[in-house]
Design a protein around this motif. Structure first.
Motif, PDB file in Angstrom:
ATOM      1  N   PRO A 126       0.794  -1.229   0.000  1.00 17.16           N
ATOM      2  CA  PRO A 126       0.000   0.000   0.000  1.00 17.16           C
ATOM      3  C   PRO A 126       0.828   1.282   0.000  1.00 17.16           C
ATOM      4  N   TYR A 127       2.018   1.247   0.605  1.00 11.59           N
ATOM      5  CA  TYR A 127       2.842   2.447   0.687  1.00 11.59           C
ATOM      6  C   TYR A 127       3.952   2.480  -0.365  1.00 11.59           C
ATOM      7  N   LEU A 128       4.120   1.373  -1.095  1.00  9.04           N
ATOM      8  CA  LEU A 128       5.265   1.269  -1.995  1.00  9.04           C
ATOM      9  C   LEU A 128       4.893   0.926  -3.436  1.00  9.04           C
ATOM     10  N   LYS A 129       3.603   0.753  -3.678  1.00  9.13           N
ATOM     11  CA  LYS A 129       3.165   0.267  -4.984  1.00  9.13           C
ATOM     12  C   LYS A 129       3.633   1.162  -6.135  1.00  9.13           C
ATOM     13  N   GLU A 130       3.564   2.474  -5.940  1.00  4.88           N
ATOM     14  CA  GLU A 130       3.945   3.395  -7.021  1.00  4.88           C
ATOM     15  C   GLU A 130       5.422   3.253  -7.378  1.00  4.88           C
ATOM     16  N   GLN A 131       6.288   3.176  -6.345  1.00  5.02           N
ATOM     17  CA  GLN A 131       7.716   3.029  -6.606  1.00  5.02           C
ATOM     18  C   GLN A 131       8.050   1.679  -7.234  1.00  5.02           C
ATOM     19  N   LEU A 132       7.316   0.647  -6.846  1.00  4.83           N
ATOM     20  CA  LEU A 132       7.540  -0.667  -7.438  1.00  4.83           C
ATOM     21  C   LEU A 132       7.198  -0.654  -8.924  1.00  4.83           C
ATOM     22  N   ALA A 133       6.104   0.029  -9.257  1.00  6.58           N
ATOM     23  CA  ALA A 133       5.623   0.060 -10.640  1.00  6.58           C
ATOM     24  C   ALA A 133       6.444   0.982 -11.533  1.00  6.58           C
ATOM     25  N   THR A 134       7.201   1.872 -10.935  1.00  9.08           N
ATOM     26  CA  THR A 134       7.982   2.838 -11.730  1.00  9.08           C
ATOM     27  C   THR A 134       9.479   2.618 -11.550  1.00  9.08           C
ATOM     28  N   ASP A 135      10.030   3.051 -10.417  1.00  6.83           N
ATOM     29  CA  ASP A 135      11.479   3.001 -10.202  1.00  6.83           C
ATOM     30  C   ASP A 135      12.034   1.576 -10.262  1.00  6.83           C
ATOM     31  N   LYS A 137      10.585  -1.168 -11.422  1.00  8.52           N
ATOM     32  CA  LYS A 137      10.303  -1.813 -12.717  1.00  8.52           C
ATOM     33  C   LYS A 137      11.310  -1.366 -13.773  1.00  8.52           C
ATOM     34  N   GLN A 138      11.658  -0.085 -13.773  1.00  9.52           N
ATOM     35  CA  GLN A 138      12.636   0.412 -14.738  1.00  9.52           C
ATOM     36  C   GLN A 138      14.005  -0.223 -14.512  1.00  9.52           C
ATOM     37  N   GLN A 139      14.409  -0.313 -13.245  1.00  8.94           N
ATOM     38  CA  GLN A 139      15.697  -0.935 -12.948  1.00  8.94           C
ATOM     39  C   GLN A 139      15.663  -2.428 -13.239  1.00  8.94           C
ATOM     40  N   PHE A 140      14.549  -3.061 -12.942  1.00 10.78           N
ATOM     41  CA  PHE A 140      14.378  -4.493 -13.225  1.00 10.78           C
ATOM     42  C   PHE A 140      14.549  -4.761 -14.715  1.00 10.78           C
ATOM     43  N   ASP A 141      13.870  -3.981 -15.556  1.00 14.57           N
ATOM     44  CA  ASP A 141      13.967  -4.158 -17.016  1.00 14.57           C
ATOM     45  C   ASP A 141      15.396  -3.912 -17.504  1.00 14.57           C
ATOM     46  N   LYS A 142      16.053  -2.910 -16.916  1.00 15.23           N
ATOM     47  CA  LYS A 142      17.429  -2.582 -17.307  1.00 15.23           C
ATOM     48  C   LYS A 142      18.372  -3.734 -16.966  1.00 15.23           C
ATOM     49  N   THR A 143      18.203  -4.310 -15.792  1.00 16.22           N
ATOM     50  CA  THR A 143      19.068  -5.417 -15.376  1.00 16.22           C
ATOM     51  C   THR A 143      18.810  -6.669 -16.204  1.00 16.22           C
ATOM     52  N   CYS A 144      17.551  -6.923 -16.510  1.00 20.31           N
ATOM     53  CA  CYS A 144      17.226  -8.070 -17.373  1.00 20.31           C
ATOM     54  C   CYS A 144      17.858  -7.915 -18.751  1.00 20.31           C
ATOM     55  N   GLN A 145      17.917  -6.695 -19.234  1.00 21.99           N
ATOM     56  CA  GLN A 145      18.556  -6.437 -20.535  1.00 21.99           C
ATOM     57  C   GLN A 145      20.051  -6.717 -20.459  1.00 21.99           C
ATOM     58  N   VAL A 146      20.672  -6.401 -19.318  1.00 17.50           N
ATOM     59  CA  VAL A 146      22.087  -6.735 -19.119  1.00 17.50           C
ATOM     60  C   VAL A 146      22.278  -8.242 -19.226  1.00 17.50           C
ATOM     61  N   PHE A 147      21.403  -9.009 -18.602  1.00 22.54           N
ATOM     62  CA  PHE A 147      21.485 -10.470 -18.676  1.00 22.54           C
ATOM     63  C   PHE A 147      21.352 -10.947 -20.127  1.00 22.54           C
ATOM     64  N   ARG A 148      20.438 -10.329 -20.855  1.00 19.94           N
ATOM     65  CA  ARG A 148      20.238 -10.725 -22.259  1.00 19.94           C
ATOM     66  C   ARG A 148      21.482 -10.442 -23.098  1.00 19.94           C
ATOM     67  N   GLU A 149      22.157  -9.348 -22.803  1.00 19.57           N
ATOM     68  CA  GLU A 149      23.381  -9.028 -23.543  1.00 19.57           C
ATOM     69  C   GLU A 149      24.494 -10.005 -23.206  1.00 19.57           C
ATOM     70  N   TRP A 150      24.556 -10.468 -21.964  1.00 23.40           N
ATOM     71  CA  TRP A 150      25.533 -11.502 -21.605  1.00 23.40           C
ATOM     72  C   TRP A 150      25.241 -12.790 -22.364  1.00 23.40           C
ATOM     73  N   ILE A 151      23.953 -13.102 -22.495  1.00 18.90           N
ATOM     74  CA  ILE A 151      23.559 -14.302 -23.235  1.00 18.90           C
ATOM     75  C   ILE A 151      23.946 -14.169 -24.700  1.00 18.90           C
ATOM     76  N   ALA A 152      23.710 -12.987 -25.275  1.00 16.07           N
ATOM     77  CA  ALA A 152      24.050 -12.743 -26.681  1.00 16.07           C
ATOM     78  C   ALA A 152      25.556 -12.872 -26.920  1.00 16.07           C
ATOM     79  N   LYS A 153      26.351 -12.524 -25.921  1.00 16.79           N
ATOM     80  CA  LYS A 153      27.808 -12.644 -26.029  1.00 16.79           C
ATOM     81  C   LYS A 153      28.290 -14.060 -25.732  1.00 16.79           C
ATOM     82  N   GLN A 154      27.330 -14.939 -25.409  1.00 16.27           N
ATOM     83  CA  GLN A 154      27.616 -16.334 -25.062  1.00 16.27           C
ATOM     84  C   GLN A 154      28.486 -16.436 -23.806  1.00 16.27           C
TER      85      GLN A 154
END
Length: 216
Positions: A126-135, A137-154
């Protein structure tokens, strides 16, 4: 010393006092919210913990809710900063090792904050939902993209990035959220440094091998 210099020194001293007070208040609130929950914690108790008048605490945080949000936000910022330290240019053998160590260290040094966060999520955030959905989530997506780039580099096998992060979160935070259970199973009054080190070492080994990460 001229008036301008004196004024500048006073401002710096006031800034230092403010920073020190904020740190003490947040640390005390983190402990008391973690031990007693939101409803069981009062501003008066937090003020007493840091030997400040209640009015001083309310000067920095107008309400208990604002102080509670401050504790949650501080944890989230620290949590995201460790995620942000992982980059596509780093080898996962190094980056993931460092991330696991930092998350285990957080569980050791901020156990109450981690428990507060877990309780907040269990109650629907109830007190953190907005930050979870924005801040976060943005960092989560960014970190997942880092993992994908590691995978692409084998550099690692094609694992699911999202679920890798979920696993890392849950396994490292267990050393805070379930510390009592863990210490009882180990027949100890509390976890010690060797337990955190052993946990970090085992988790690192499992992640490195499980993700097929190439060694240097």
């Amino acid at each position: 010393m001229n008036k301008a210099t004196v004024s500048s020194v006073k401002r710096r001293k006031l800034a230092d006092i403010r920073k020190d007070n904020l740190g003490q208040i947040l640390a005390a609130a983190e402990q008391l919210f973690g031990e007693n929950g939101y409803s069981g914690t009062t501003i008066a108790a937090i003020a007493s913990k840091v030997n400040l008048p209640k009015a001083n605490v309310l000067y920095y945080f107008k309400t208990k809710e604002a102080l509670y949000k401050g504790v949650l936000s501080r944890l989230l910022v620290l949590w995201m900063s460790h995620m942000d330290e992982m980059t596509a240019e780093q080898h996962p053998n190094v980056a993931l090792r460092n991330y696991i160590l930092q998350k285990i260290k957080m569980s050791k040094e901020h156990p109450n904050a981690s428990r507060i966060f877990a309780a907040e999520i269990l109650h629907g955030a109830p007190y953190l939902k907005e930050q979870l959905a924005t801040d976060l989530k943005q960092q989560f997506d960014k970190t997942c993209q880092v993992f994908r780039e590691w995978i692409a580099k084998q550099w690692m096998e094609p694992i699911n990035p999202e679920h890798l992060l979920f696993m890392l979160w849950s396994s490292t935070q267990a050393y805070a959220d379930h510390a009592l259970q863990c210490s009882m199973m180990l027949e100890k009054s509390s976890l010690d440094d060797s337990d955190y080190e052993a946990g970090a070492e085992l988790l690192t080994r499992m992640v490195i091998r499980g993700c097929g990460i190439k060694l240097f």
